[in-house]
Design a protein around this motif. Structure first.
Motif, PDB file in Angstrom:
ATOM      1  N   ASP A 186       0.817  -1.209   0.000  1.00 33.78           N
ATOM      2  CA  ASP A 186       0.000   0.000   0.000  1.00 33.78           C
ATOM      3  C   ASP A 186       0.855   1.265   0.000  1.00 33.78           C
ATOM      4  O   ASP A 186       0.449   2.294  -0.536  1.00 33.78           O
ATOM      5  CB  ASP A 186      -0.894   0.017   1.243  1.00 33.78           C
ATOM      6  CG  ASP A 186      -1.751  -1.225   1.352  1.00 33.78           C
ATOM      7  OD1 ASP A 186      -2.762  -1.303   0.633  1.00 33.78           O
ATOM      8  OD2 ASP A 186      -1.407  -2.112   2.156  1.00 33.78           O
ATOM      9  N   ILE A 187       2.004   1.210   0.636  1.00 30.00           N
ATOM     10  CA  ILE A 187       2.897   2.366   0.787  1.00 30.00           C
ATOM     11  C   ILE A 187       4.275   1.951   0.285  1.00 30.00           C
ATOM     12  O   ILE A 187       4.859   0.989   0.799  1.00 30.00           O
ATOM     13  CB  ILE A 187       2.993   2.804   2.259  1.00 30.00           C
ATOM     14  CG1 ILE A 187       1.602   3.098   2.830  1.00 30.00           C
ATOM     15  CG2 ILE A 187       3.917   4.010   2.407  1.00 30.00           C
ATOM     16  CD1 ILE A 187       1.554   3.128   4.347  1.00 30.00           C
ATOM     17  N   THR A 188       4.797   2.621  -0.734  1.00 31.44           N
ATOM     18  CA  THR A 188       6.096   2.259  -1.302  1.00 31.44           C
ATOM     19  C   THR A 188       7.062   3.421  -1.127  1.00 31.44           C
ATOM     20  O   THR A 188       6.745   4.562  -1.456  1.00 31.44           O
ATOM     21  CB  THR A 188       5.966   1.898  -2.790  1.00 31.44           C
ATOM     22  OG1 THR A 188       5.398   3.006  -3.506  1.00 31.44           O
ATOM     23  CG2 THR A 188       5.079   0.673  -2.982  1.00 31.44           C
ATOM     24  N   ILE A 189       8.254   3.115  -0.609  1.00 32.75           N
ATOM     25  CA  ILE A 189       9.226   4.141  -0.241  1.00 32.75           C
ATOM     26  C   ILE A 189      10.574   3.803  -0.869  1.00 32.75           C
ATOM     27  O   ILE A 189      11.121   2.712  -0.633  1.00 32.75           O
ATOM     28  CB  ILE A 189       9.379   4.223   1.292  1.00 32.75           C
ATOM     29  CG1 ILE A 189       8.019   4.494   1.953  1.00 32.75           C
ATOM     30  CG2 ILE A 189      10.403   5.293   1.675  1.00 32.75           C
ATOM     31  CD1 ILE A 189       8.009   4.261   3.448  1.00 32.75           C
ATOM     32  N   ASN A 190      11.104   4.720  -1.656  1.00 31.40           N
ATOM     33  CA  ASN A 190      12.432   4.549  -2.249  1.00 31.40           C
ATOM     34  C   ASN A 190      13.468   5.007  -1.222  1.00 31.40           C
ATOM     35  O   ASN A 190      13.620   6.203  -0.982  1.00 31.40           O
ATOM     36  CB  ASN A 190      12.555   5.360  -3.536  1.00 31.40           C
ATOM     37  CG  ASN A 190      13.847   5.062  -4.285  1.00 31.40           C
ATOM     38  OD1 ASN A 190      14.891   4.787  -3.684  1.00 31.40           O
ATOM     39  ND2 ASN A 190      13.789   5.106  -5.614  1.00 31.40           N
ATOM     40  N   HIS A 191      14.169   4.056  -0.626  1.00 30.41           N
ATOM     41  CA  HIS A 191      15.075   4.414   0.474  1.00 30.41           C
ATOM     42  C   HIS A 191      16.289   5.207  -0.005  1.00 30.41           C
ATOM     43  O   HIS A 191      16.999   5.816   0.808  1.00 30.41           O
ATOM     44  CB  HIS A 191      15.524   3.162   1.231  1.00 30.41           C
ATOM     45  CG  HIS A 191      16.378   2.217   0.436  1.00 30.41           C
ATOM     46  ND1 HIS A 191      17.711   2.440   0.203  1.00 30.41           N
ATOM     47  CD2 HIS A 191      16.082   1.035  -0.166  1.00 30.41           C
ATOM     48  CE1 HIS A 191      18.206   1.437  -0.517  1.00 30.41           C
ATOM     49  NE2 HIS A 191      17.239   0.583  -0.762  1.00 30.41           N
TER      50      HIS A 191
END
Length: 325
Positions: A186-191
């Motif tokens: 649901d939540i995608t984060i490019n570290h």
């Protein structure tokens, strides 16, 4: 038989397809003709000399496999010669044959071919034992998975969604994040470009994650505590970012948080059998029905294990790297 041996600790070139003695079948074990195995980061550590097998277990790498039962040892019930199985191993998957404690065997799920099944046991056992048996993720809660496109990550996304949780992931590219979203994240984060604490707080109205599944370790320890919701649980299963970190106990107290850290390989046989039994009860119906699927990046011949290790080290894979006979 032939197996991948480690000539001496070092790079992928240390992996050599060699003729070795057949495994000896002990009481309570089943002999499996291996169809395929899968590469895990623990295998890379073993190759480098940092993660030796437990005494009395196979010296060859490979913590999971699939194949056909070739022989049933004394004291074993419920399995017969010819059964198609996959198995959680203490080692020995990179080989033509391996002896497996009967409690660590699973039937190949419906709709999954024998080779692909090799990529299931380690990731499913790791995710289920940590996220559900230890951290007790519940419907409606939020799970944050670091390394969402890894074998562990792709399985954690699916299992968490299957029980009704919200899933946040970190990964290092748009392609990886897109695949995570396809699997249900649901939540995608490019570290590489975003701060995962800020992004998670923004997406959860400041609440954070109820459970965090972490493969990084020390590098993320302080920020993981920041990212926890009140009563949150941090499950550490890897040390890619180091083994020693500083922990602000005051911050943990304010969150009423809990930290657990586990490995799977060194657990006693009874604990592994209990995990596998729970997987068979709770996860296998989801795989049988197609709600949860193994995610495979590539398949290589077992004799080319060195190339498979290089693929995992580059970090450009999504899901599992398999080795077939």
């Amino acid at each position: 038989m032939y197996a991948i041996t480690i000539t001496e600790p070092g790079g992928p070139e240390a992996l050599v397809w060699s003729e070795v003695p057949d495994p000896e079948l002990r009481e309570g074990e089943v002999l499996v003709d291996v169809a395929a195995s899968a590469v895990n980061r623990a295998d890379l550590l073993q190759r480098q000399g940092f993660y030796d097998p437990q005494p009395g277990t196979s010296p060859y790498p490979g913590l999971e496999c699939s194949g056909t039962v070739a022989e049933v040892g004394p004291g074993v019930t419920g399995w017969a010669v010819g059964d198609e199985v996959c198995a959680l191993l203490s080692g020995g998957g990179y080989a033509e044959r391996v002896a497996v404690p009967a409690g660590q065997l699973l039937p190949v799920p419906a709709g999954v071919d024998l080779v692909t099944a090799a990529g299931l046991p380690e990731v499913v056992a790791t995710v289920w034992s940590n996220v559900f048996m230890v951290a007790h993720l519940r419907p409606g809660e939020t799970l944050l998975v670091h390394g969402g496109s890894s074998g562990i990550g792709t399985m954690a996304i699916q299992l968490a969604k299957a029980v009704g949780a919200t899933v946040a992931v970190t990964a290092g590219s748009a392609a990886k994040l897109a695949r995570c979203a396809e699997l249900g994240a649901d939540i995608t984060i490019n570290h590489r470009e975003q701060d995962f604490v800020e992004e998670l707080r923004g997406a959860t109205d400041g609440r954070g994650a109820d459970v965090i599944l972490d493969i990084i370790g020390a590098k993320y320890l302080e920020r993981n505590i920041e990212a926890l919701a009140v009563n949150g649980r941090l499950a550490i299963i890897g040390l890619m970012g180091g083994a020693k970190g500083e922990l602000n106990l005051g911050a943990l107290l304010r969150k009423r948080g809990a930290i657990t850290a586990t490995t799977l390989r060194a657990r006693p046989l009874a604990e592994k059998a209990a995990i596998i039994a729970a997987v068979r009860e709770h996860v296998w119906p989801l795989v049988d029905s197609g709600r949860v699927v193994p995610v495979v990046d590539r398949l290589l011949p077992m004799a080319e294990a060195a190339e498979a290790h290089r693929a995992l080290e580059t970090g450009d894979h999504i899901g599992k790297v398999l080795l077939s006979r």
